[in-house]
Design an enzyme around this catalytic site. Structure first.
Site, PDB file in Angstrom:
ATOM      1  N   CYS A   1      87.364  45.612  74.630  1.00  0.00           N
ATOM      2  CA  CYS A   1      86.853  44.748  73.566  1.00  0.00           C
ATOM      3  C   CYS A   1      87.886  44.641  72.445  1.00  0.00           C
ATOM      4  O   CYS A   1      88.362  45.647  71.920  1.00  0.00           O
ATOM      5  CB  CYS A   1      85.532  45.290  73.036  1.00  0.00           C
ATOM      6  SG  CYS A   1      84.870  44.316  71.674  1.00  0.00           S
ATOM      7  N   LEU A   2      88.230  43.423  72.102  1.00  0.00           N
ATOM      8  CA  LEU A   2      89.318  43.175  71.156  1.00  0.00           C
ATOM      9  C   LEU A   2      89.035  43.628  69.735  1.00  0.00           C
ATOM     10  O   LEU A   2      89.956  43.928  68.981  1.00  0.00           O
ATOM     11  CB  LEU A   2      89.713  41.702  71.178  1.00  0.00           C
ATOM     12  CG  LEU A   2      88.622  40.622  71.189  1.00  0.00           C
ATOM     13  CD1 LEU A   2      87.902  40.480  69.906  1.00  0.00           C
ATOM     14  CD2 LEU A   2      89.215  39.333  71.673  1.00  0.00           C
TER      15      LEU A   2
END
Length: 157
Positions: A10-11
């Site tokens: 997840c960025l």
């Protein structure tokens, strides 16, 4: 200043972690190395990543990769934490061939190199994420993050 793209699940968490590293000048969340030129809600082979500008006189690329390895499971394929799917694969992408050489040397120098599942590829394309995803954990610090809080804020001053 140099630019590299790091994918580690997840960025939001990856950006929050990287932005506090000494020598990281700028971060932006987006998607890298997909099969289309636009992103219409489907990921089309893209991975979530963080466009990272860094000053190599403060943090070497080798050290930046070392720090990146603190927040990923380098053996996992298409999964980081509870996030699963191709868009959560790990990867190091760059427009500069020498960056890819450094990344490959870093991995090859490790005793566990044959187990590592981190992609190292030229950046073929990049799409910036929508503004609500930029600096997400700055705006919503209690939002989801797969990186443990102690690690996430290890370099925060």
């Amino acid at each position: 200043m140099q630019e590299i793209y790091l994918a580690g699940g997840c960025l939001w968490g990856v950006q929050e972690y990287l932005r506090h590293l000494p020598g990281v000048i700028f971060t932006e969340v987006g998607r890298a190395n997909g099969t289309t030129q636009t992103l219409d809600g489907d990921y089309d082979g893209y991975t979530e990543c963080v466009k990272t500008h860094f000053d190599p006189s403060i943090i070497s690329l080798d050290m930046l990769i070392t720090r990146y390895f603190e927040i990923i499971d380098p053996y996992s394929i298409n999964k980081q934490g509870i996030d699963e799917g191709e868009k959560y694969r790990t990867g190091i992408y760059s427009k500069q061939a020498e960056h890819l050489v450094v990344a490959k040397q870093f991995i090859n120098s490790r005793e566990d190199s044959v187990k590592i599942a981190v992609e190292i590829l030229p950046l073929s394309n990049y799409i910036k994420s929508a503004e609500e995803h930029q600096d997400r954990l700055q705006h919503y610090p209690d939002d989801y993050c797969h990186i443990p809080p102690a690690t996430l804020h290890k370099y925060k001053q």
